[in-house]
Scaffold this motif. Structure first.
Motif, PDB file in Angstrom:
ATOM      1  N   ILE A 120      35.418 -32.810  46.880  1.00 16.81           N
ATOM      2  CA  ILE A 120      36.258 -31.726  46.371  1.00 16.81           C
ATOM      3  C   ILE A 120      36.748 -32.054  44.963  1.00 16.81           C
ATOM      4  CG2 ILE A 120      38.419 -30.479  46.729  1.00 16.81           C
ATOM      5  CD1 ILE A 120      37.992 -30.850  49.736  1.00 16.81           C
ATOM      6  N   ASP A 121      37.131 -33.322  44.757  1.00 17.76           N
ATOM      7  CA  ASP A 121      37.539 -33.747  43.417  1.00 17.76           C
ATOM      8  C   ASP A 121      36.392 -33.587  42.432  1.00 17.76           C
ATOM      9  OD1 ASP A 121      40.035 -34.367  44.350  1.00 17.76           O
ATOM     10  OD2 ASP A 121      39.604 -36.504  44.639  1.00 17.76           O
ATOM     11  N   GLN A 122      35.177 -33.944  42.861  1.00 11.26           N
ATOM     12  CA  GLN A 122      34.008 -33.791  41.998  1.00 11.26           C
ATOM     13  C   GLN A 122      33.787 -32.330  41.631  1.00 11.26           C
ATOM     14  OE1 GLN A 122      30.724 -35.570  44.098  1.00 11.26           O
ATOM     15  NE2 GLN A 122      30.917 -37.496  42.993  1.00 11.26           N
ATOM     16  N   LEU A 123      33.993 -31.445  42.621  1.00  9.12           N
ATOM     17  CA  LEU A 123      33.785 -30.022  42.380  1.00  9.12           C
ATOM     18  C   LEU A 123      34.749 -29.501  41.322  1.00  9.12           C
ATOM     19  CD1 LEU A 123      32.434 -27.347  43.070  1.00  9.12           C
ATOM     20  CD2 LEU A 123      34.060 -27.086  44.966  1.00  9.12           C
ATOM     21  N   PHE A 124      36.029 -29.827  41.480  1.00 16.63           N
ATOM     22  CA  PHE A 124      37.014 -29.345  40.508  1.00 16.63           C
ATOM     23  C   PHE A 124      36.857 -30.054  39.160  1.00 16.63           C
ATOM     24  CE2 PHE A 124      39.166 -27.882  44.386  1.00 16.63           C
ATOM     25  CZ  PHE A 124      39.470 -26.574  44.000  1.00 16.63           C
ATOM     26  N   THR A 125      36.466 -31.329  39.208  1.00 20.85           N
ATOM     27  CA  THR A 125      36.201 -32.040  37.955  1.00 20.85           C
ATOM     28  C   THR A 125      35.045 -31.391  37.208  1.00 20.85           C
ATOM     29  OG1 THR A 125      36.999 -34.126  38.893  1.00 20.85           O
ATOM     30  CG2 THR A 125      35.596 -34.260  36.939  1.00 20.85           C
TER      31      THR A 125
ATOM     32  N   LEU B 151      34.028 -28.287  37.439  1.00 22.56           N
ATOM     33  CA  LEU B 151      34.432 -26.982  36.922  1.00 22.56           C
ATOM     34  C   LEU B 151      35.250 -27.110  35.645  1.00 22.56           C
ATOM     35  CD1 LEU B 151      35.343 -25.146  40.251  1.00 22.56           C
ATOM     36  CD2 LEU B 151      33.331 -24.788  38.817  1.00 22.56           C
ATOM     37  N   GLY B 152      35.906 -28.266  35.459  1.00 22.89           N
ATOM     38  CA  GLY B 152      36.706 -28.483  34.260  1.00 22.89           C
ATOM     39  C   GLY B 152      35.936 -29.048  33.098  1.00 22.89           C
ATOM     40  N   THR B 153      34.669 -29.438  33.326  1.00 24.22           N
ATOM     41  CA  THR B 153      33.844 -29.975  32.247  1.00 24.22           C
ATOM     42  C   THR B 153      33.201 -28.841  31.453  1.00 24.22           C
ATOM     43  OG1 THR B 153      31.865 -30.070  33.634  1.00 24.22           O
ATOM     44  CG2 THR B 153      33.326 -32.008  33.628  1.00 24.22           C
ATOM     45  N   PRO B 154      32.736 -29.123  30.233  1.00 26.63           N
ATOM     46  CA  PRO B 154      32.014 -28.083  29.470  1.00 26.63           C
ATOM     47  C   PRO B 154      30.808 -27.538  30.234  1.00 26.63           C
ATOM     48  CG  PRO B 154      32.607 -29.918  28.037  1.00 26.63           C
ATOM     49  CD  PRO B 154      32.955 -30.339  29.430  1.00 26.63           C
ATOM     50  N   TYR B 155      30.107 -28.435  30.992  1.00 33.42           N
ATOM     51  CA  TYR B 155      28.947 -27.981  31.767  1.00 33.42           C
ATOM     52  C   TYR B 155      29.369 -26.958  32.807  1.00 33.42           C
ATOM     53  CZ  TYR B 155      26.889 -32.186  29.720  1.00 33.42           C
ATOM     54  OH  TYR B 155      26.457 -33.147  28.853  1.00 33.42           O
ATOM     55  N   GLY B 156      30.477 -27.252  33.504  1.00 30.23           N
ATOM     56  CA  GLY B 156      30.945 -26.350  34.539  1.00 30.23           C
ATOM     57  C   GLY B 156      31.395 -25.019  33.969  1.00 30.23           C
ATOM     58  N   ILE B 157      32.123 -25.057  32.868  1.00 29.55           N
ATOM     59  CA  ILE B 157      32.610 -23.822  32.238  1.00 29.55           C
ATOM     60  C   ILE B 157      31.438 -22.967  31.753  1.00 29.55           C
ATOM     61  CG2 ILE B 157      33.926 -22.908  30.292  1.00 29.55           C
ATOM     62  CD1 ILE B 157      35.721 -25.411  30.516  1.00 29.55           C
ATOM     63  N   ILE B 158      30.456 -23.623  31.123  1.00 29.13           N
ATOM     64  CA  ILE B 158      29.273 -22.896  30.639  1.00 29.13           C
ATOM     65  C   ILE B 158      28.501 -22.301  31.810  1.00 29.13           C
ATOM     66  CG2 ILE B 158      27.035 -23.161  29.499  1.00 29.13           C
ATOM     67  CD1 ILE B 158      28.345 -25.276  27.705  1.00 29.13           C
ATOM     68  N   LEU B 159      28.339 -23.093  32.894  1.00 26.84           N
ATOM     69  CA  LEU B 159      27.603 -22.607  34.051  1.00 26.84           C
ATOM     70  C   LEU B 159      28.274 -21.383  34.654  1.00 26.84           C
ATOM     71  CD1 LEU B 159      25.437 -22.853  36.268  1.00 26.84           C
ATOM     72  CD2 LEU B 159      26.985 -24.399  37.481  1.00 26.84           C
TER      73      LEU B 159
ATOM     74  N   ILE C 248      24.006 -34.004  34.395  1.00 28.69           N
ATOM     75  CA  ILE C 248      23.672 -32.969  35.374  1.00 28.69           C
ATOM     76  C   ILE C 248      23.504 -33.578  36.759  1.00 28.69           C
ATOM     77  CG2 ILE C 248      21.915 -31.292  36.045  1.00 28.69           C
ATOM     78  CD1 ILE C 248      21.432 -30.777  33.074  1.00 28.69           C
ATOM     79  N   ARG C 249      22.778 -34.707  36.843  1.00 28.01           N
ATOM     80  CA  ARG C 249      22.570 -35.353  38.144  1.00 28.01           C
ATOM     81  C   ARG C 249      23.878 -35.853  38.737  1.00 28.01           C
ATOM     82  NH1 ARG C 249      19.075 -40.800  38.710  1.00 28.01           N
ATOM     83  NH2 ARG C 249      20.949 -41.578  37.652  1.00 28.01           N
ATOM     84  N   ALA C 250      24.795 -36.318  37.889  1.00 28.35           N
ATOM     85  CA  ALA C 250      26.071 -36.837  38.377  1.00 28.35           C
ATOM     86  C   ALA C 250      26.861 -35.775  39.127  1.00 28.35           C
ATOM     87  CB  ALA C 250      26.887 -37.385  37.213  1.00 28.35           C
ATOM     88  N   PHE C 251      26.662 -34.507  38.759  1.00 29.97           N
ATOM     89  CA  PHE C 251      27.372 -33.411  39.423  1.00 29.97           C
ATOM     90  C   PHE C 251      26.391 -32.545  40.222  1.00 29.97           C
ATOM     91  CE2 PHE C 251      30.174 -34.310  35.757  1.00 29.97           C
ATOM     92  CZ  PHE C 251      31.362 -34.546  36.444  1.00 29.97           C
ATOM     93  N   GLY C 252      25.365 -33.171  40.805  1.00 27.36           N
ATOM     94  CA  GLY C 252      24.326 -32.422  41.499  1.00 27.36           C
ATOM     95  C   GLY C 252      24.844 -31.553  42.623  1.00 27.36           C
ATOM     96  N   ARG C 253      25.618 -32.136  43.545  1.00 28.29           N
ATOM     97  CA  ARG C 253      26.107 -31.364  44.687  1.00 28.29           C
ATOM     98  C   ARG C 253      27.118 -30.292  44.265  1.00 28.29           C
ATOM     99  NH1 ARG C 253      25.839 -32.118  50.092  1.00 28.29           N
ATOM    100  NH2 ARG C 253      23.752 -32.785  49.502  1.00 28.29           N
ATOM    101  N   PRO C 254      28.124 -30.596  43.441  1.00 26.98           N
ATOM    102  CA  PRO C 254      29.009 -29.519  42.965  1.00 26.98           C
ATOM    103  C   PRO C 254      28.262 -28.407  42.233  1.00 26.98           C
ATOM    104  CG  PRO C 254      29.991 -31.651  42.515  1.00 26.98           C
ATOM    105  CD  PRO C 254      28.597 -31.914  42.976  1.00 26.98           C
TER     106      PRO C 254
END
Length: 459
Positions: A6-11, A13-21, A73-79
């Protein structure tokens, strides 16, 4: 560990990759409501994201770093996969119902029973948070497939797009790993010199590559002349087979062979072409698999790759015997949960269900297998009866057949959100569409025939 996820998921979403996605995902949803190929492309990215994982065992606790931006990208594969699943769910809920009435095939329903048994046992005796997250993930996949791709599969154009979505997921995997392989091959071949790419191990890479072969053959076969598009898909098939060989996965190779056997099961001319094609592949690839050409300094691939294809050792016998013994000793409800409060699986989807859940899970698992085989037989009858749907049926037959065979050597049917599971469910959905179209047209043809006969009587 669930809190970590869950922490990974919210982390993420807070990264530039998550925001762009999220931003591009929401734009894609708006576009996909009027442009169906965009929705299928989003599904392809979800399938690829579901394959992302890091290799880890008792000797290697941290996999080598990938090049930018693949490491991130791989580091956040599941999120990443979960976010794409949520976006697909948002799109699915905007999809209107259509003429189809049996969107979810029986095989998927039985597999859902197996997952429900896993969820129930884990939540009662193990890690409750993990069980809830797993149930929500698998449930989300079923809802997404039913209300999204299931409803999209309402005509032959969308069937073609469904085939292409799996092929595009394979294309993304091949392009990404070719990029990594050119810049630093060691980072994706460090496990005994075997190619694992951006997946968790070489077996996963082999299954992923093999699962895309039926779709690639369909796309190639559907183009009569050697146009740019046909050459493109043919080149991708060559690259897929090359990486499949480099993975050293005998399961993947077996799945690939089964795909070809099932796809061209009664076409002598095609068999001759396939033999020539494989001979060409062997002439190009085999020299690179020789020990003198497989030094780490030149290609990053070790001699273990070629040795695996000539080895006759049964690396799964001990595991299978252990699973069978566990099943027989815990025949009703399966063995107690492994350390950590989760069910443990071995290298066989079917025996793993028996060992982990007993007859409570094994019976619906067998029913799922039977329904899958029954679909293959029905599709074969459709292909023989209606030449228009021959290659469509053949692609699904090859996909389902190869994945069922592969499931006897890997427990990928028991995952929550993996590429192999999504591919298996998609093939079932495509098969369900073809059978429902056949029933629909047969019914209306019979009604029309009865009408003509009745009119003839009164005339």
């Amino acid at each position: 560990m669930n809190k970590t996820f869950i922490d990974q998921l919210f982390t993420f979403l807070g990264t530039p990759y998550g925001i762009i996605l999220v931003a591009f995902g929401l734009l894609a949803i708006v576009k996909a409501t009027k442009d169906r190929p965009t929705g299928w492309l989003l599904f392809s990215f979800c399938c690829f994201a579901a394959s992302l994982n890091k290799y880890k065992d008792q000797w290697i606790r941290e996999a080598p770093q990938l090049v930018f931006p693949l490491q991130q990208i791989r580091a956040f594969g599941r999120p990443l996969a979960i976010v794409l699943l949520i976006l697909l769910l948002l799109l699915a809920f905007q999809t209107q119902s259509n003429w189809r009435r049996w969107i979810i095939p029986p095989a998927i329903k039985y597999l859902a029973y197996v997952q429900a048994a896993i969820f129930a046992k884990t939540i009662l005796y193990g890690d409750q948070e993990f069980a809830i997250i797993s149930a929500l993930t698998f449930g989300g996949i079923l809802v997404m497939l039913q209300r999204g791709p299931g409803r999209w599969l309402a005509d032959d154009k969308n069937f073609h797009l469904a085939i292409k979505s799996i092929a595009v997921a394979g294309l993304i995997f091949v392009v990404v790993n070719t990029y990594q392989y050119i810049l630093n091959p060691q980072a994706i071949t460090f496990t005994q010199g075997r190619f694992l790419g951006t997946t968790g191990n070489p077996q996963h890479a082999g299954v992923l590559l093999a699962a895309t072969i039926p779709c690639l053959m369909f796309l190639i076969q559907g183009i009569p002349n050697w146009t740019f598009t046909k050459n493109f898909w043919s080149a991708l098939l060559l690259a897929t087979i090359y990486f499949l060989l480099l993975s050293g996965s005998r399961t993947g190779i077996l799945m690939g062979v089964v795909s070809i056997l099932f796809f061209y099961r009664n076409n002598g001319k095609a068999w001759f072409q396939v033999i020539l094609f494989l001979a060409l592949i062997a002439a190009i690839v085999v020299p690179f698999l020789q020990p003198e050409n497989l030094s780490a300094s030149s290609t990053g691939i070790g001699t273990n790759v070629s040795d695996r294809f000539t080895s006759t050792s049964n690396t799964r016998e001990v595991v299978w015997n252990g699973l069978l013994e566990t099943f027989m000793n815990n025949i009703l409800f399966g063995a107690p949960l492994a350390q950590g409060g989760r069910l443990g699986y071995g290298e066989n989807s079917w025996l793993s269900v028996g060992a982990a859940l007993g007859l409570v899970g094994f019976i619906p698992m067998v029913m799922m297998g039977w329904e899958s085989v029954k679909m293959i037989l029905q599709l074969n009858q459709l292909a023989n009866r209606n030449s228009y749907y021959f290659f469509q049926s053949s692609a699904v037959i090859a996909g389902l057949g190869s994945l069922l065979v592969g499931s006897c050597f890997e427990a990928f049917l028991l995952g929550n959100i993996t590429f192999s599971l999504l591919a298996f469910l998609t093939y079932l959905m495509m098969g369900g569409y073809l059978l429902e179209v056949d029933r629909f047209r047969t019914y209306h043809a019979s009604i029309e025939e009865e009408y003509v006969e009745d009119v003839g009587i009164y005339q």
